[in-house]
Design a protein around this motif. Structure first.
Motif, PDB file in Angstrom:
ATOM      1  N   ALA A   1       0.931  -1.068  -0.107  1.00 33.10           N
ATOM      2  CA  ALA A   1      -0.211  -0.061  -0.072  1.00 33.10           C
ATOM      3  C   ALA A   1       0.953   1.342   0.087  1.00 33.10           C
ATOM      4  O   ALA A   1       0.580   2.257  -0.838  1.00 33.10           O
ATOM      5  CB  ALA A   1      -0.916   0.009   0.989  1.00 33.10           C
TER       6      ALA A   1
ATOM      7  N   ARG B   1       3.941  -7.229   4.705  1.00 31.47           N
ATOM      8  CA  ARG B   1       3.304  -8.586   4.506  1.00 31.47           C
ATOM      9  C   ARG B   1       3.713  -9.292   3.304  1.00 31.47           C
ATOM     10  O   ARG B   1       3.537 -10.674   3.159  1.00 31.47           O
ATOM     11  CB  ARG B   1       1.970  -8.924   4.834  1.00 31.47           C
ATOM     12  CG  ARG B   1       1.734  -8.664   6.478  1.00 31.47           C
ATOM     13  CD  ARG B   1       0.332  -8.636   6.780  1.00 31.47           C
ATOM     14  NE  ARG B   1      -0.164  -7.300   6.512  1.00 31.47           N
ATOM     15  CZ  ARG B   1      -1.558  -6.855   6.262  1.00 31.47           C
ATOM     16  NH1 ARG B   1      -2.390  -7.834   6.366  1.00 31.47           N
ATOM     17  NH2 ARG B   1      -1.891  -5.733   6.191  1.00 31.47           N
TER      18      ARG B   1
ATOM     19  N   VAL C   1       7.032   6.131  12.192  1.00 29.66           N
ATOM     20  CA  VAL C   1       6.297   7.546  12.642  1.00 29.66           C
ATOM     21  C   VAL C   1       5.541   7.095  13.860  1.00 29.66           C
ATOM     22  O   VAL C   1       4.567   6.406  13.637  1.00 29.66           O
ATOM     23  CB  VAL C   1       5.471   8.114  11.333  1.00 29.66           C
ATOM     24  CG1 VAL C   1       4.757   9.323  11.652  1.00 29.66           C
ATOM     25  CG2 VAL C   1       6.586   8.481  10.537  1.00 29.66           C
TER      26      VAL C   1
ATOM     27  N   TYR D   1     -10.258 -15.719   1.929  1.00 30.83           N
ATOM     28  CA  TYR D   1      -9.457 -16.239   3.090  1.00 30.83           C
ATOM     29  C   TYR D   1     -10.122 -15.999   4.622  1.00 30.83           C
ATOM     30  O   TYR D   1      -9.657 -16.108   5.824  1.00 30.83           O
ATOM     31  CB  TYR D   1      -8.319 -15.101   3.370  1.00 30.83           C
ATOM     32  CG  TYR D   1      -7.011 -15.877   2.460  1.00 30.83           C
ATOM     33  CD1 TYR D   1      -7.126 -15.290   1.081  1.00 30.83           C
ATOM     34  CD2 TYR D   1      -6.009 -16.403   2.851  1.00 30.83           C
ATOM     35  CE1 TYR D   1      -6.247 -15.584   0.140  1.00 30.83           C
ATOM     36  CE2 TYR D   1      -4.854 -16.626   1.962  1.00 30.83           C
ATOM     37  CZ  TYR D   1      -5.106 -16.356   0.819  1.00 30.83           C
ATOM     38  OH  TYR D   1      -4.264 -16.573  -0.430  1.00 30.83           O
TER      39      TYR D   1
ATOM     40  N   ASP E   1      -5.799  -3.048   3.140  1.00 26.02           N
ATOM     41  CA  ASP E   1      -6.671  -3.867   2.933  1.00 26.02           C
ATOM     42  C   ASP E   1      -8.070  -4.089   3.507  1.00 26.02           C
ATOM     43  O   ASP E   1      -9.097  -4.822   3.366  1.00 26.02           O
ATOM     44  CB  ASP E   1      -6.219  -5.426   2.920  1.00 26.02           C
ATOM     45  CG  ASP E   1      -5.649  -5.787   4.170  1.00 26.02           C
ATOM     46  OD1 ASP E   1      -5.864  -4.868   5.229  1.00 26.02           O
ATOM     47  OD2 ASP E   1      -4.452  -6.255   4.240  1.00 26.02           O
TER      48      ASP E   1
ATOM     49  N   ALA F   1      -2.025 -15.358  -3.860  1.00 25.36           N
ATOM     50  CA  ALA F   1      -2.328 -15.739  -5.511  1.00 25.36           C
ATOM     51  C   ALA F   1      -3.013 -14.318  -5.822  1.00 25.36           C
ATOM     52  O   ALA F   1      -3.836 -13.672  -5.096  1.00 25.36           O
ATOM     53  CB  ALA F   1      -3.656 -16.658  -5.262  1.00 25.36           C
TER      54      ALA F   1
ATOM     55  N   ASP G   1       9.587   3.862   6.950  1.00 26.18           N
ATOM     56  CA  ASP G   1       9.407   2.629   7.439  1.00 26.18           C
ATOM     57  C   ASP G   1      10.718   2.162   8.252  1.00 26.18           C
ATOM     58  O   ASP G   1      11.820   2.268   7.630  1.00 26.18           O
ATOM     59  CB  ASP G   1       8.707   1.534   6.431  1.00 26.18           C
ATOM     60  CG  ASP G   1       8.148   0.218   6.876  1.00 26.18           C
ATOM     61  OD1 ASP G   1       8.828  -0.201   7.973  1.00 26.18           O
ATOM     62  OD2 ASP G   1       7.203  -0.137   6.157  1.00 26.18           O
TER      63      ASP G   1
ATOM     64  N   PHE H   1      -5.418  -7.625  -1.684  1.00 27.75           N
ATOM     65  CA  PHE H   1      -4.409  -6.741  -2.477  1.00 27.75           C
ATOM     66  C   PHE H   1      -5.337  -5.979  -3.308  1.00 27.75           C
ATOM     67  O   PHE H   1      -4.591  -4.814  -3.558  1.00 27.75           O
ATOM     68  CB  PHE H   1      -3.192  -7.810  -3.154  1.00 27.75           C
ATOM     69  CG  PHE H   1      -2.234  -6.823  -3.992  1.00 27.75           C
ATOM     70  CD1 PHE H   1      -1.843  -5.707  -3.514  1.00 27.75           C
ATOM     71  CD2 PHE H   1      -1.465  -7.696  -5.028  1.00 27.75           C
ATOM     72  CE1 PHE H   1      -0.960  -5.021  -4.346  1.00 27.75           C
ATOM     73  CE2 PHE H   1      -0.391  -6.938  -5.554  1.00 27.75           C
ATOM     74  CZ  PHE H   1      -0.230  -5.633  -5.278  1.00 27.75           C
TER      75      PHE H   1
ATOM     76  N   HIS I   1      11.389  -0.841   8.884  1.00 24.75           N
ATOM     77  CA  HIS I   1      11.679  -2.467   8.508  1.00 24.75           C
ATOM     78  C   HIS I   1      11.970  -2.464   6.967  1.00 24.75           C
ATOM     79  O   HIS I   1      11.750  -1.660   6.263  1.00 24.75           O
ATOM     80  CB  HIS I   1      10.384  -3.064   8.822  1.00 24.75           C
ATOM     81  CG  HIS I   1      10.151  -3.096  10.367  1.00 24.75           C
ATOM     82  ND1 HIS I   1       9.061  -2.568  10.874  1.00 24.75           N
ATOM     83  CD2 HIS I   1      11.169  -3.770  11.393  1.00 24.75           C
ATOM     84  CE1 HIS I   1       9.003  -2.717  12.270  1.00 24.75           C
ATOM     85  NE2 HIS I   1      10.120  -3.370  12.555  1.00 24.75           N
TER      86      HIS I   1
HETATM   87  C1  LIG Z   1      -1.071 -15.362   4.852  1.00 27.21           C
HETATM   88  C2  LIG Z   1      -1.396 -14.189   3.732  1.00 27.21           C
HETATM   89  C3  LIG Z   1      -2.040 -14.565   2.813  1.00 27.21           C
HETATM   90  C4  LIG Z   1      -2.224 -13.934   1.998  1.00 27.21           C
HETATM   91  N1  LIG Z   1      -2.881 -14.077   0.661  1.00 27.21           N
HETATM   92  C5  LIG Z   1      -3.323 -12.935  -0.251  1.00 27.21           C
HETATM   93  C6  LIG Z   1      -3.812 -13.448  -1.487  1.00 27.21           C
HETATM   94  O1  LIG Z   1      -3.623 -14.550  -2.199  1.00 27.21           O
HETATM   95  N2  LIG Z   1      -4.183 -12.499  -2.327  1.00 27.21           N
HETATM   96  C7  LIG Z   1      -4.318 -11.234  -2.077  1.00 27.21           C
HETATM   97  O2  LIG Z   1      -4.670 -10.234  -2.956  1.00 27.21           O
HETATM   98  N3  LIG Z   1      -3.897 -10.901  -0.703  1.00 27.21           N
HETATM   99  C8  LIG Z   1      -3.475 -11.633   0.092  1.00 27.21           C
HETATM  100  N4  LIG Z   1      -2.743 -11.269   1.356  1.00 27.21           N
HETATM  101  C9  LIG Z   1      -2.928  -9.957   1.620  1.00 27.21           C
HETATM  102  C10 LIG Z   1      -1.902  -9.143   1.201  1.00 27.21           C
HETATM  103  O3  LIG Z   1      -0.699  -9.825   1.394  1.00 27.21           O
HETATM  104  C11 LIG Z   1      -1.977  -7.880   2.146  1.00 27.21           C
HETATM  105  O4  LIG Z   1      -3.432  -7.342   1.960  1.00 27.21           O
HETATM  106  C12 LIG Z   1      -0.985  -6.726   1.898  1.00 27.21           C
HETATM  107  O5  LIG Z   1       0.237  -7.295   1.723  1.00 27.21           O
HETATM  108  C13 LIG Z   1      -1.238  -5.485   2.748  1.00 27.21           C
HETATM  109  O6  LIG Z   1      -0.199  -4.619   2.447  1.00 27.21           O
HETATM  110  P1  LIG Z   1      -0.043  -3.192   3.053  1.00 27.21           P
HETATM  111  O7  LIG Z   1       0.875  -2.249   2.623  1.00 27.21           O
HETATM  112  O8  LIG Z   1      -1.533  -2.813   3.253  1.00 27.21           O
HETATM  113  O9  LIG Z   1       0.274  -3.681   4.614  1.00 27.21           O
HETATM  114  P2  LIG Z   1       1.734  -4.643   5.423  1.00 27.21           P
HETATM  115  O10 LIG Z   1       2.273  -5.199   4.165  1.00 27.21           O
HETATM  116  O11 LIG Z   1       1.341  -4.768   6.429  1.00 27.21           O
HETATM  117  O12 LIG Z   1       2.628  -3.068   5.313  1.00 27.21           O
HETATM  118  C14 LIG Z   1       2.708  -2.229   6.433  1.00 27.21           C
HETATM  119  C15 LIG Z   1       4.006  -1.683   6.721  1.00 27.21           C
HETATM  120  O13 LIG Z   1       4.043  -0.404   7.580  1.00 27.21           O
HETATM  121  C16 LIG Z   1       5.078  -0.470   8.566  1.00 27.21           C
HETATM  122  N5  LIG Z   1       4.525   0.412   9.564  1.00 27.21           N
HETATM  123  C17 LIG Z   1       3.774  -0.124  10.343  1.00 27.21           C
HETATM  124  N6  LIG Z   1       3.592   0.776  11.717  1.00 27.21           N
HETATM  125  C18 LIG Z   1       4.481   1.916  11.105  1.00 27.21           C
HETATM  126  C19 LIG Z   1       4.863   3.121  11.776  1.00 27.21           C
HETATM  127  N7  LIG Z   1       4.296   3.589  12.886  1.00 27.21           N
HETATM  128  N8  LIG Z   1       5.814   3.791  11.090  1.00 27.21           N
HETATM  129  C20 LIG Z   1       6.251   3.520   9.850  1.00 27.21           C
HETATM  130  N9  LIG Z   1       5.992   2.311   9.408  1.00 27.21           N
HETATM  131  C21 LIG Z   1       5.249   1.507   9.812  1.00 27.21           C
HETATM  132  C22 LIG Z   1       5.289  -2.007   8.578  1.00 27.21           C
HETATM  133  O14 LIG Z   1       6.803  -2.046   8.938  1.00 27.21           O
HETATM  134  C23 LIG Z   1       5.132  -2.508   7.152  1.00 27.21           C
HETATM  135  O15 LIG Z   1       6.252  -2.750   6.482  1.00 27.21           O
HETATM  136  C24 LIG Z   1      -2.389 -12.090   1.954  1.00 27.21           C
HETATM  137  C25 LIG Z   1      -1.805 -11.822   3.454  1.00 27.21           C
HETATM  138  C26 LIG Z   1      -1.356 -13.039   4.237  1.00 27.21           C
HETATM  139  C27 LIG Z   1      -0.883 -12.563   5.512  1.00 27.21           C
END
Ligand SMILES: Cc1cc2nc3c(=O)[nH]c(=O)nc-3n(C[C@H](O)[C@H](O)[C@H](O)COP(=O)(O)OP(=O)(O)OC[C@H]3O[C@@H](n4cnc5c(N)ncnc54)[C@H](O)[C@@H]3O)c2cc1C
Length: 433
Positions: free
Chosen positions: A19, A47, A225, A171, A400, A64, A40, A409, A42
């Motif tokens: 995201a 994820r 942050v 899921y 999400d 997927a 960030d 995603f 990390h």
């Molecule tokens: C087991 C599993 C299977 C999945 N399978 C699918 C699938 O088949 N198809 C699909 O479409 N989706 C799937 N997903 C969902 C998809 O992976 C997630 O929706 C997506 O990766 C989320 O992205 P995000 O950037 O919103 O969140 P995240 O990936 O959680 O990223 C958040 C980021 O914010 C950072 N952060 C947190 N707090 C702070 C702060 N205070 N300051 C700075 N940084 C911070 C963290 O370090 C992290 O890097 C799956 C998820 C999982 C766990």
């Protein structure tokens, strides 16, 4: 102090998962965007990061990509090649019920052959299954999955099979909460055009998006942050609580879920209360020296899944395999990690996976798939929190659990693009005002 004397970031993007990366690229490419900084502490990807173990690429649970969904469209329009990899191999797919493996009904032909259902049930299932693609999901918004299955008269084994298909597509193991409109849309997409497993795993998406972000001029700060407030001297601006301190015109919070976002904001907007609990799963990842005898099994009386991701995707050394197993956790479920693990070990054995075939393995007891499920009571996808945050002008959210489009995603891609664009436009307007 004059505003022009402060080192102002035009758009701060907080969180560098999918995201945050997508929001940062969109913001940086918006005309008049100015400085975009991604925070960030990390490694990039959140994820969506992968881990390599002796040549086996583990996606942190199965991943997927929904073909033709918002994420696919967004990544394709950015020029990312999603054609390498392939759809799941469902030849010989099994459905396990009461400890017995049956042919998994995937259409009228397999429904006729399966021993999962009685003759009458097969007819009911085949009829419902062929009708599913033609139902408009909008007509079932506001009904839970359970209410909708009642409405269409599903009972017995056909109902349990439908519930299993909805678990795979979303899921989510919460039929009494999940909005049927959201579930049906994903189930339809899962049936056709289906999903793809990607060569190299989702790390390839993270890497491609990161290099696009740097090319677009996005700056990176490896800092958390911890809070966002108004700037004490310039209330139009945001003060970010970071180790180095930062001031921004706008911010996109892409921190992975509503709890993390509320922690940074310092309050939880009431509009977010429509969300259901987070969607969580237990994952067992196996690197095998050869593909298993049975490549796909769906749990019917147990909320489980087994699928061979490599092949078709290249995630393992030549001739070897990566298999993902998963338990879809129900809200409030109280099974211990050891109980969940042993259920997945049993499922692996049912696929013909003996211990001597396992080269590498990893068990992840609780992974958050989505920050909050769209409930029927909350109006389904349309009721989810919007990218604007009430009471916090200039702050936007993405993830999400945000916005009216898609699950997982797909919701990330749709909300990140909207949040990145709106934040950059607002900063551009503020900068000239
Ligand atoms: C087991 C599993 C299977 C999945 N399978 C699918 C699938 O088949 N198809 C699909 O479409 N989706 C799937 N997903 C969902 C998809 O992976 C997630 O929706 C997506 O990766 C989320 O992205 P995000 O950037 O919103 O969140 P995240 O990936 O959680 O990223 C958040 C980021 O914010 C950072 N952060 C947190 N707090 C702070 C702060 N205070 N300051 C700075 N940084 C911070 C963290 O370090 C992290 O890097 C799956 C998820 C999982 C766990």
């Amino acid at each position: 102090m004059d505003e022009t004397d402060i080192d102002v970031i035009d758009t701060a993007v907080i969180g560098a998962g999918l995201a945050g990366l997508l929001a940062a690229i969109t913001a940086a490419r918006t005309p008049g965007a100015g400085r975009v900084v991604l925070f960030d502490p990390h490694p990039l990807g959140g994820r969506a990061r992968c881990d390599e173990r002796d040549g086996f690429v583990f996606n942190r649970g199965p991943r997927a990509l929904y073909v033709g969904g918002v994420a696919d469209q967004t990544l394709t329009s950015l020029g990312i090649d999603l054609t390498r990899g392939g759809p799941p191999n469902l030849a010989g797919a099994g459905a396990v019920d009461g400890g017995t493996i049956h042919v998994m009904p995937q259409g009228p032909g397999t429904a006729l052959r399966t021993s999962l259902m009685s003759a009458g049930e097969k007819f009911a299932f085949a009829k419902a299954f062929t009708r599913i693609p033609r139902i408009d999901p909008a007509t079932v918004v506001g009904r839970t999955v359970s209410e909708w299955l009642d409405d269409i008269g599903m009972a017995g084994a056909p109902r349990r099979m439908m519930e299993a298909l909805i678990r795979v597509a979303t899921y989510t193991n919460a039929p009494d909460l999940l909005d049927a409109g959201a579930a049906l849309a994903n189930a339809q997409a899962g049936m056709s055009p289906g999903v793809r497993y990607l060569d190299g795993g989702w790390q390839t998406l993270v890497d491609a998006l990161a290099s696009m972000a740097w090319d677009a001029g996005v700056e990176r700060r490896e800092e958390p942050v911890e809070g966002i407030g108004r700037h004490p001297d310039h209330p139009r601006l945001l003060a970010l609580a970071t180790p180095g301190g930062a001031t921004a015109r706008t911010a996109v919070l892409a921190v992975g879920g509503p709890d993390a976002a509320a922690a940074v904001l310092g309050d939880r907007p009431p509009a977010w209360s429509v969300l259901g609990p987070p969607v969580t799963v237990a994952c067992l990842e196996l690197g095998l020296i050869q593909p298993p005898a049975r490549r796909f099994i769906l749990g019917i009386d147990e909320p489980t899944y087994l699928s061979t991701h490599a092949p078709p995707a290249r995630l393992a050394p030549d001739g070897q395999a990566v298999v993902h197993l998963m338990r879809y956790q129900a809200p409030g479920e109280e099974l211990s990690a050891a109980q969940q693990r042993s259920g997945l070990d049993r499922l692996a054995a049912q696929a013909g996976i003996t211990p001597d075939l396992v080269a590498r393995e990893r068990f992840l007891a609780r992974m958050v798939v989505s920050g909050g499920l769209p409930t029927a009571a909350g109006g389904g996808l349309a009721g989810r929190p919007s990218v604007e945050v009430d009471g916090h002008p200039g702050v936007f959210v993405a993830g999400d659990w945000v916005g009216p489009e898609g699950l997982l995603f797909d919701a990330v891609a749709a909300s990140a693009a909207a949040a990145g664009r709106q934040a950059a436009r607002r900063s551009a307007t503020m900068a000239v005002a």
